[in-house]
Design a protein around this motif. Structure first.
Motif, PDB file in Angstrom:
ATOM      1  N   ALA A   4     -10.247-115.457  42.189  1.00 24.20           N
ATOM      2  CA  ALA A   4      -9.472-114.338  41.636  1.00 24.20           C
ATOM      3  C   ALA A   4     -10.273-113.609  40.562  1.00 24.20           C
ATOM      4  O   ALA A   4     -10.241-112.376  40.471  1.00 24.20           O
ATOM      5  CB  ALA A   4      -8.146-114.838  41.063  1.00 24.20           C
ATOM      6  N   LEU A   5     -11.013-114.357  39.758  1.00 24.65           N
ATOM      7  CA  LEU A   5     -11.850-113.743  38.720  1.00 24.65           C
ATOM      8  C   LEU A   5     -12.938-112.866  39.336  1.00 24.65           C
ATOM      9  O   LEU A   5     -13.262-111.798  38.812  1.00 24.65           O
ATOM     10  CB  LEU A   5     -12.475-114.817  37.832  1.00 24.65           C
ATOM     11  CG  LEU A   5     -11.553-115.443  36.786  1.00 24.65           C
ATOM     12  CD1 LEU A   5     -12.231-116.653  36.139  1.00 24.65           C
ATOM     13  CD2 LEU A   5     -11.168-114.431  35.716  1.00 24.65           C
TER      14      LEU A   5
ATOM     15  N   PHE B 160     -19.599-117.500  35.826  1.00 26.70           N
ATOM     16  CA  PHE B 160     -20.314-116.990  36.999  1.00 26.70           C
ATOM     17  C   PHE B 160     -19.374-116.261  37.949  1.00 26.70           C
ATOM     18  O   PHE B 160     -19.767-115.282  38.595  1.00 26.70           O
ATOM     19  CB  PHE B 160     -21.037-118.113  37.738  1.00 26.70           C
ATOM     20  CG  PHE B 160     -21.750-117.639  38.975  1.00 26.70           C
ATOM     21  CD1 PHE B 160     -22.877-116.843  38.883  1.00 26.70           C
ATOM     22  CD2 PHE B 160     -21.265-117.953  40.240  1.00 26.70           C
ATOM     23  CE1 PHE B 160     -23.532-116.372  40.023  1.00 26.70           C
ATOM     24  CE2 PHE B 160     -21.909-117.496  41.381  1.00 26.70           C
ATOM     25  CZ  PHE B 160     -23.039-116.702  41.273  1.00 26.70           C
ATOM     26  N   ALA B 161     -18.128-116.706  38.062  1.00 31.26           N
ATOM     27  CA  ALA B 161     -17.161-116.037  38.938  1.00 31.26           C
ATOM     28  C   ALA B 161     -16.987-114.577  38.525  1.00 31.26           C
ATOM     29  O   ALA B 161     -16.964-113.679  39.378  1.00 31.26           O
ATOM     30  CB  ALA B 161     -15.822-116.771  38.904  1.00 31.26           C
ATOM     31  N   LEU B 162     -16.887-114.332  37.216  1.00 36.75           N
ATOM     32  CA  LEU B 162     -16.797-112.951  36.732  1.00 36.75           C
ATOM     33  C   LEU B 162     -18.120-112.220  36.926  1.00 36.75           C
ATOM     34  O   LEU B 162     -18.159-111.073  37.374  1.00 36.75           O
ATOM     35  CB  LEU B 162     -16.414-112.930  35.250  1.00 36.75           C
ATOM     36  CG  LEU B 162     -14.928-113.091  34.907  1.00 36.75           C
ATOM     37  CD1 LEU B 162     -14.742-113.164  33.399  1.00 36.75           C
ATOM     38  CD2 LEU B 162     -14.103-111.946  35.479  1.00 36.75           C
ATOM     39  N   GLU B 163     -19.208-112.888  36.592  1.00 39.74           N
ATOM     40  CA  GLU B 163     -20.537-112.297  36.742  1.00 39.74           C
ATOM     41  C   GLU B 163     -20.796-111.889  38.192  1.00 39.74           C
ATOM     42  O   GLU B 163     -21.333-110.807  38.469  1.00 39.74           O
ATOM     43  CB  GLU B 163     -21.581-113.309  36.279  1.00 39.74           C
ATOM     44  CG  GLU B 163     -23.016-112.825  36.331  1.00 39.74           C
ATOM     45  CD  GLU B 163     -24.013-113.920  35.955  1.00 39.74           C
ATOM     46  OE1 GLU B 163     -25.201-113.597  35.817  1.00 39.74           O
ATOM     47  OE2 GLU B 163     -23.605-115.096  35.805  1.00 39.74           O
ATOM     48  N   LEU B 164     -20.388-112.740  39.129  1.00 39.26           N
ATOM     49  CA  LEU B 164     -20.594-112.465  40.541  1.00 39.26           C
ATOM     50  C   LEU B 164     -19.868-111.192  40.974  1.00 39.26           C
ATOM     51  O   LEU B 164     -20.403-110.390  41.744  1.00 39.26           O
ATOM     52  CB  LEU B 164     -20.107-113.655  41.374  1.00 39.26           C
ATOM     53  CG  LEU B 164     -20.172-113.513  42.895  1.00 39.26           C
ATOM     54  CD1 LEU B 164     -21.603-113.284  43.363  1.00 39.26           C
ATOM     55  CD2 LEU B 164     -19.569-114.751  43.571  1.00 39.26           C
ATOM     56  N   GLY B 165     -18.639-111.012  40.469  1.00 39.22           N
ATOM     57  CA  GLY B 165     -17.906-109.796  40.794  1.00 39.22           C
ATOM     58  C   GLY B 165     -18.641-108.560  40.324  1.00 39.22           C
ATOM     59  O   GLY B 165     -18.707-107.546  41.044  1.00 39.22           O
ATOM     60  N   GLY B 166     -19.252-108.650  39.140  1.00 42.31           N
ATOM     61  CA  GLY B 166     -20.037-107.530  38.625  1.00 42.31           C
ATOM     62  C   GLY B 166     -21.289-107.278  39.441  1.00 42.31           C
ATOM     63  O   GLY B 166     -21.644-106.132  39.729  1.00 42.31           O
ATOM     64  N   MET B 167     -21.963-108.359  39.848  1.00 44.44           N
ATOM     65  CA  MET B 167     -23.171-108.202  40.660  1.00 44.44           C
ATOM     66  C   MET B 167     -22.840-107.622  42.028  1.00 44.44           C
ATOM     67  O   MET B 167     -23.563-106.765  42.542  1.00 44.44           O
ATOM     68  CB  MET B 167     -23.897-109.551  40.793  1.00 44.44           C
ATOM     69  CG  MET B 167     -24.570-109.998  39.507  1.00 44.44           C
ATOM     70  SD  MET B 167     -25.642-111.456  39.703  1.00 44.44           S
ATOM     71  CE  MET B 167     -24.434-112.753  39.899  1.00 44.44           C
ATOM     72  N   ALA B 168     -21.728-108.076  42.626  1.00 41.70           N
ATOM     73  CA  ALA B 168     -21.312-107.553  43.925  1.00 41.70           C
ATOM     74  C   ALA B 168     -20.971-106.061  43.840  1.00 41.70           C
ATOM     75  O   ALA B 168     -21.131-105.324  44.814  1.00 41.70           O
ATOM     76  CB  ALA B 168     -20.118-108.338  44.457  1.00 41.70           C
ATOM     77  N   ALA B 169     -20.521-105.638  42.642  1.00 41.05           N
ATOM     78  CA  ALA B 169     -20.209-104.221  42.427  1.00 41.05           C
ATOM     79  C   ALA B 169     -21.432-103.432  41.963  1.00 41.05           C
ATOM     80  O   ALA B 169     -21.317-102.286  41.536  1.00 41.05           O
ATOM     81  CB  ALA B 169     -19.089-104.091  41.403  1.00 41.05           C
ATOM     82  N   ASN B 170     -22.604-104.094  42.020  1.00 44.07           N
ATOM     83  CA  ASN B 170     -23.889-103.440  41.729  1.00 44.07           C
ATOM     84  C   ASN B 170     -24.037-102.999  40.278  1.00 44.07           C
ATOM     85  O   ASN B 170     -24.645-101.966  39.980  1.00 44.07           O
ATOM     86  CB  ASN B 170     -24.107-102.236  42.668  1.00 44.07           C
ATOM     87  CG  ASN B 170     -25.587-101.942  42.865  1.00 44.07           C
ATOM     88  OD1 ASN B 170     -26.418-102.844  42.839  1.00 44.07           O
ATOM     89  ND2 ASN B 170     -25.928-100.673  43.048  1.00 44.07           N
TER      90      ASN B 170
ATOM     91  N   VAL C 103     -24.331-105.645  31.783  1.00 49.32           N
ATOM     92  CA  VAL C 103     -22.896-105.718  32.077  1.00 49.32           C
ATOM     93  C   VAL C 103     -22.521-107.070  32.665  1.00 49.32           C
ATOM     94  O   VAL C 103     -21.522-107.676  32.262  1.00 49.32           O
ATOM     95  CB  VAL C 103     -22.489-104.574  33.036  1.00 49.32           C
ATOM     96  CG1 VAL C 103     -21.072-104.777  33.555  1.00 49.32           C
ATOM     97  CG2 VAL C 103     -22.604-103.223  32.328  1.00 49.32           C
ATOM     98  N   THR C 104     -23.315-107.576  33.606  1.00 45.50           N
ATOM     99  CA  THR C 104     -22.973-108.860  34.227  1.00 45.50           C
ATOM    100  C   THR C 104     -23.101-110.015  33.227  1.00 45.50           C
ATOM    101  O   THR C 104     -22.334-110.975  33.298  1.00 45.50           O
ATOM    102  CB  THR C 104     -23.835-109.136  35.472  1.00 45.50           C
ATOM    103  OG1 THR C 104     -25.221-109.128  35.132  1.00 45.50           O
ATOM    104  CG2 THR C 104     -23.563-108.097  36.549  1.00 45.50           C
ATOM    105  N   ASN C 105     -24.026-109.898  32.291  1.00 47.68           N
ATOM    106  CA  ASN C 105     -24.129-110.911  31.228  1.00 47.68           C
ATOM    107  C   ASN C 105     -22.876-110.908  30.353  1.00 47.68           C
ATOM    108  O   ASN C 105     -22.399-111.971  29.926  1.00 47.68           O
ATOM    109  CB  ASN C 105     -25.367-110.671  30.367  1.00 47.68           C
ATOM    110  CG  ASN C 105     -26.653-111.122  31.031  1.00 47.68           C
ATOM    111  OD1 ASN C 105     -26.624-111.833  32.040  1.00 47.68           O
ATOM    112  ND2 ASN C 105     -27.781-110.706  30.486  1.00 47.68           N
ATOM    113  N   GLN C 106     -22.366-109.717  30.060  1.00 48.61           N
ATOM    114  CA  GLN C 106     -21.139-109.615  29.276  1.00 48.61           C
ATOM    115  C   GLN C 106     -19.974-110.272  30.004  1.00 48.61           C
ATOM    116  O   GLN C 106     -19.160-110.980  29.388  1.00 48.61           O
ATOM    117  CB  GLN C 106     -20.811-108.143  28.994  1.00 48.61           C
ATOM    118  CG  GLN C 106     -21.688-107.488  27.937  1.00 48.61           C
ATOM    119  CD  GLN C 106     -21.316-106.019  27.754  1.00 48.61           C
ATOM    120  OE1 GLN C 106     -21.654-105.159  28.561  1.00 48.61           O
ATOM    121  NE2 GLN C 106     -20.599-105.732  26.692  1.00 48.61           N
ATOM    122  N   LEU C 107     -19.904-110.037  31.307  1.00 46.01           N
ATOM    123  CA  LEU C 107     -18.848-110.661  32.094  1.00 46.01           C
ATOM    124  C   LEU C 107     -18.966-112.181  32.062  1.00 46.01           C
ATOM    125  O   LEU C 107     -17.959-112.896  31.923  1.00 46.01           O
ATOM    126  CB  LEU C 107     -18.916-110.165  33.544  1.00 46.01           C
ATOM    127  CG  LEU C 107     -18.419-108.739  33.794  1.00 46.01           C
ATOM    128  CD1 LEU C 107     -18.803-108.283  35.201  1.00 46.01           C
ATOM    129  CD2 LEU C 107     -16.909-108.647  33.606  1.00 46.01           C
TER     130      LEU C 107
END
Length: 323
Positions: A43-44, A173-183, A188-192
């Motif tokens: 979900a994250l 990582f679950a949040l970070e992954l969502g950011g990476m998948a959204a390019n 930004v992904t580090n912040q997530l």
């Protein structure tokens, strides 16, 4: 929207196929995945993707990779802990046997990598590198947890680091992954990741408190299990520290050292010691430090306020949950 994510995840998990033959290899995987769970991690991932883009369904398979990996760790943890039950049902090694559980767990890890490969090609190398690091850290956390069982000098800082590795890096990582998948870029992904990491530490501290003070009807498992096992949670470590030179020091040591005891009496006695020492309030304050860091991270995150509402509400759910 969160319920929509969770319903989607549950539907997709029900449709996952891991293989067919030999059935002894694949049936345990389906069995474990169907036992349920909160599905917080996938979900994250969808939530993080949705911070930037509307087509969140495209991040489904990478999100499921996180859930499959998480359940893989549970299957192997149950073997190491010799746990008879998982979510109220027989663990895989009890229902089948230890060797089957090990091998089925190995296949789950392979399945997680296969699902993870569905991220955009341009980000795959970055995602793979971060997932591998996270997976190794989860294992490091589990080893520290096992080490603590035979140590009498565990510090609070060591405990926080252990739960950071064992529990919170995967939420991060679950949040970070969502950011990476959204390019999104690495800043930004580090912040997530940091948001998820802090919420994850708060989440585990909340879990430790629920183990002692939760309603067994809502908590879903035996209250006081950590006390019965002499588990070195933050509450136990703080009680040992705060009891120094007080009558509670001898009482606590006697209960920790007892080899034969009535479980209910031990839980009641140690909980009473915690109450006299104000451990619940101290643990709550510690937990709130990490949740505040997580919420501060959400507040400062560079997207429109209305897009952050669900993530903020999700954090509040983790903070206020009673199970």
């Amino acid at each position: 929207m969160l319920n929509k994510f969770l319903a989607h995840i549950q539907s997709e998990i029900a449709q996952l196929s891991y293989g067919e033959k030999p059935k002894e290899l694949y049936e345990p995987i389906s069995y474990l995945m169907k036992l349920g769970g909160k599905r917080l991690r996938p979900a994250l991932t969808l939530m993080a993707y949705n911070l930037f883009k509307e087509d969140w369904e495209t991040a489904t398979k990478p999100a499921l990779a996180i859930e499959v990996f998480h359940n893989f760790t549970l299957m192997h943890d149950d073997i190491m802990d010799e746990a008879p039950l998982r979510r109220g049902k027989a663990t895989v090694h009890e229902k089948w046997n230890r060797d089957v559980a090990i091998l089925s767990g190995d296949v789950m890890l392979v399945a997680a990598y296969e699902l993870l490969s569905e991220v955009p090609d341009a980000r795959f190398k970055q995602v793979l590198k971060r997932f591998n690091r996270t997976a190794a850290e989860v294992c490091e956390g589990q080893q520290y947890d096992m080490n603590f069982a035979t140590r009498n000098n565990v510090t609070e800082a060591e405990y926080i680091e252990m739960i950071r590795l064992k529990t919170s890096v995967l939420l991060g990582f679950a949040l970070e992954l969502g950011g990476m998948a959204a390019n999104q870029d690495v800043v930004v992904t580090n912040q997530l990741f940091e948001i998820g990491e802090n919420l994850g530490i708060g989440f585990q501290l909340k879990d430790d408190m629920l183990d002692v003070y939760g309603d067994p009807e809502k908590f879903g498992k035996q209250v006081g299990g950590d006390i019965i096992e002499n588990k070195k949670t933050w509450l136990m470590l703080k009680a040992i520290e705060k009891s120094k030179g007080k009558p509670e020091e001898k009482e606590l040591k006697e209960w920790i050292d007892k080899k034969v005891f009535n479980s209910e009496k031990k839980v009641a006695a140690v909980t009473d010691i915690y109450n006299r020492l104000g451990i619940h309030e101290l643990a709550e304050a510690e937990m709130n430090i990490y949740f505040k860091k997580g919420f501060d991270g959400i507040d400062g995150f560079p997207v429109a306020e209305e897009r952050k509402t669900m993530l903020r509400e999700f954090g509040k759910y983790l903070l206020k949950r009673d199970r």
